[in-house]
Design an enzyme around this catalytic site. Structure first.
Site, short mmCIF file in Angstrom:
data_model
loop_
_atom_site.label_atom_id
_atom_site.label_comp_id
_atom_site.label_asym_id
_atom_site.label_seq_id
_atom_site.Cartn_x
_atom_site.Cartn_y
_atom_site.Cartn_z
N PRO A 187 17.06 -32.75 33.53
CA PRO A 187 17.60 -34.03 33.98
C PRO A 187 16.59 -34.98 34.62
O PRO A 187 16.96 -36.08 35.02
CB PRO A 187 18.66 -33.61 35.00
CG PRO A 187 18.15 -32.30 35.54
CD PRO A 187 17.44 -31.63 34.41
N GLU A 244 13.71 -35.78 25.97
CA GLU A 244 14.70 -34.71 26.00
C GLU A 244 15.38 -34.65 24.64
O GLU A 244 15.88 -35.66 24.15
CB GLU A 244 15.73 -34.97 27.11
CG GLU A 244 16.96 -34.10 27.05
CD GLU A 244 16.68 -32.59 27.10
OE1 GLU A 244 15.85 -32.13 27.90
OE2 GLU A 244 17.31 -31.87 26.29
N ARG A 256 21.97 -34.89 27.45
CA ARG A 256 21.05 -34.65 28.58
C ARG A 256 20.03 -35.79 28.70
O ARG A 256 19.60 -36.15 29.79
CB ARG A 256 20.34 -33.30 28.41
CG ARG A 256 21.30 -32.11 28.58
CD ARG A 256 20.58 -30.78 28.36
NE ARG A 256 19.52 -30.49 29.30
CZ ARG A 256 19.67 -30.00 30.53
NH1 ARG A 256 20.88 -29.73 30.96
NH2 ARG A 256 18.64 -29.77 31.31
N CYS A 280 11.40 -21.10 34.52
CA CYS A 280 12.00 -20.57 35.74
C CYS A 280 12.46 -19.13 35.47
O CYS A 280 13.57 -18.76 35.83
CB CYS A 280 13.11 -21.46 36.26
SG CYS A 280 14.30 -21.89 35.01
N1 SAM Z 1 11.95 -30.50 33.22
C1 SAM Z 1 13.34 -30.60 33.60
C2 SAM Z 1 13.42 -31.00 35.05
O1 SAM Z 1 12.47 -30.74 35.80
O2 SAM Z 1 14.44 -31.59 35.46
C3 SAM Z 1 14.11 -29.33 33.30
C4 SAM Z 1 13.96 -28.91 31.86
S1 SAM Z 1 14.91 -27.52 31.40
C5 SAM Z 1 14.07 -26.22 32.12
C6 SAM Z 1 14.48 -27.38 29.71
C7 SAM Z 1 14.93 -28.54 28.82
O3 SAM Z 1 14.50 -28.25 27.48
C8 SAM Z 1 16.43 -28.73 28.77
O4 SAM Z 1 16.76 -30.04 29.14
C9 SAM Z 1 16.79 -28.47 27.31
O5 SAM Z 1 17.80 -29.30 26.83
C10 SAM Z 1 15.48 -28.75 26.59
N2 SAM Z 1 15.37 -28.04 25.29
C11 SAM Z 1 16.24 -27.14 24.76
N3 SAM Z 1 15.82 -26.77 23.54
C12 SAM Z 1 14.68 -27.43 23.28
C13 SAM Z 1 13.79 -27.47 22.17
N4 SAM Z 1 14.00 -26.73 21.10
N5 SAM Z 1 12.72 -28.27 22.27
C14 SAM Z 1 12.50 -29.02 23.35
N6 SAM Z 1 13.31 -29.01 24.45
C15 SAM Z 1 14.39 -28.24 24.41
#
Ligand code: SAM
Length: 462
Positions: free
Chosen positions: A115, A136, A141, A233
């Protein structure tokens, strides 16, 4: 601190691996999971909010709270004065400060950005002459990301909703790429009981495969000698050091050692060629986290960004008008996109246009106003901008009850005699626009942002 529910238990395979890894520290790890996670915020230095709270040791902007207030009912949260963010992940600041010259104009990509925790943090760390592409892949999202970016108030940003492969069109373009990868979330078990319930070895393997794919997809977009920051994480080695080790055997790169203070209690992960850093909740006030920083040592051609194309400018009289609304107006280009007037830093305006054609952004720069038959209707994003000259507008200061009512988009009784667009503020933070009509006031808070809770309780301590 609150106790976690009695039925909280770790998945068996996770427990076996962690016991093995932590040895004598296992009981401390378990003990840490009998308490709920601590709550931390990261302030927006551009909005000058400085709470009197204990600091997160590895960040200039991080603070711990004693308890979790109802953030939704704190007006200055909606003004973008701070972001609620887990403390360990603020270590991105060290990774960046220790590897990059932040005074330089940098091209930075935050690939998995929603987010918006890392992206808003990056905007506070980068110079105004740097450009952040905040991406994103999941559409819903990405909308939340765009909202949080607008609250932060920086114009040097483009928000995109692209697959990582789309960035291969920007070969060798980025000085820094942050991959905060989607992961199995082991480090968030005490914050997120669902992550614990959904954990399985199959899911870990799927996450690891996806992370490898993401790294390979994005690698061409990083410059030679550019910096890649990889974080998750989770504690899982498959998703961290083992993934990076495999990646490092196929690419020319160098891991960067970071200087740590012993009292931070961060574990250095040194496995094969990989160097990374791991955070545990029993060793510090923060959740589980892993981060590694590496430099690309591979010859990479750089895409030639075609600049100098004609920007679509609004009529001169409109530009003259919006320039009177901004601080340092000559630093910006004023661009028209359909009915919207955008403010984009001059030095990067044509570059932003070029990238926008390749990646179809959700948003770019700061939307200043909507042009409706020669009339300018100020945009919400501009009320929250760090470059608005608030003195150019009528200002109404609200008390806490009225500020929350404004954010709920209730009708406000503040108009007596006033006419035209005005800013509403709470404790010197702009909240948004109203339109004074003489005998009443229209609340212009965006409908889809409005809060739906009833009463104000527990604002943040100052
Ligand atoms: N960086 C964000 C923050 O600090 O608020 C949190 C990111 S979260 C750990 C990982 C993100 O990667 C999610 O928003 C998810 O939707 C996205 N994601 C999921 N599959 C993905 C893909 N195949 N390639 C790139 N991003 C992806």
């Amino acid at each position: 601190m609150n106790k976690l529910p009695q039925h909280f238990s770790f998945p068996h395979a996770f427990e076996t691996r962690m016991k093995n890894k932590l040895g004598d520290d296992w009981s401390k790890f378990v003990q840490a999971h009998t308490h709920s996670a601590s709550v931390s915020i990261r302030i927006n230095p551009a909005k000058k909010f400085l709470p009197d709270l204990p600091r997160v040791p590895w960040s200039d902007f991080g603070f711990y709270l004693q308890e979790r207030p109802v953030f939704t009912l704190d007006p200055i949260f909606h003004a973008g004065a701070y972001y609620v963010q887990e403390a360990s992940s603020l270590f991105l600041e060290q990774a960046l400060k220790q590897t990059v010259d932040l005074t330089q104009p940098l091209r930075v990509l935050d690939l998995c950005a929603a987010p918006g925790g890392k992206s808003t943090h990056l905007l506070s760390l980068l110079s105004d002459s740097s450009l952040l592409i905040s991406n994103e892949v999941i559409r819903a999202r990405a909308q939340v990301l765009w909202e949080n970016i607008q609250k932060w108030g920086h114009p040097n940003v483009v928000v995109t909703n692209s697959d990582p492969t789309a960035f291969q069109q920007l070969m060798g373009y980025f000085d820094v790429i942050v991959v905060d990868a989607p992961c199995s979330g082991e480090g968030l078990f005490r914050k997120d009981a669902e992550a614990c319930k959904e954990w399985s070895e199959e899911n870990v393997n799927l996450c690891a495969q996806r992370q490898r794919r993401i790294l390979n997809d994005i690698w061409p977009a990083l410059k030679e000698n550019g910096v890649l920051i990889y974080s998750t994480c989770t504690y899982n080695p498959n998703e961290n050091e083992e993934n990076l080790n495999e990646f490092a055997t196929n690419h020319a790169l160098e891991f960067v050692p970071l200087t740590l203070k012993p009292e931070w209690n961060i574990e250095t992960v040194s496995a094969n060629n990989v160097l990374g850093y791991r955070f545990y909740p029993h060793r510090m006030q923060g959740e589980g986290f892993f981060i590694a920083t590496l430099i690309k040592r591979e010859k990479t051609e750089s895409v030639r960004i075609k600049t100098g194309g004609k920007l679509h400018k609004p009529p001169v009289k409109i530009i003259d008008r919006v320039m009177t609304w901004a601080v340092e107006p000559t630093l910006f280009q004023w661009v028209q996109q359909n009915d919207l007037i955008l403010q984009i830093p001059d030095a990067m305006a044509s570059e932003v246009e070029y990238i926008s054609k390749l990646l179809y952004p959700l948003g770019k720069g700061t939307a200043v106003a909507e042009l409706k038959h020669d009339k300018l209707i100020p945009e919400h994003a501009f009320a929250l901008s760090n470059f608005i000259d608030s003195d150019a507008f009528q200002i109404t200061n609200l008390n806490e009850t009225d500020a929350v009512a404004y954010l709920r988009k209730d009708t406000l009784a503040i108009s007596e005699g006033l006419k035209g667009f005005g800013l509403v503020r709470y404790k010197n933070f702009n909240l948004g626009w109203v339109n004074h009509l003489g005998n009443r006031t229209n609340n212009l808070y965006p409908s889809h942002w409005r809060i739906r809770m009833a009463a104000a309780i527990n604002p943040l301590p100052e």
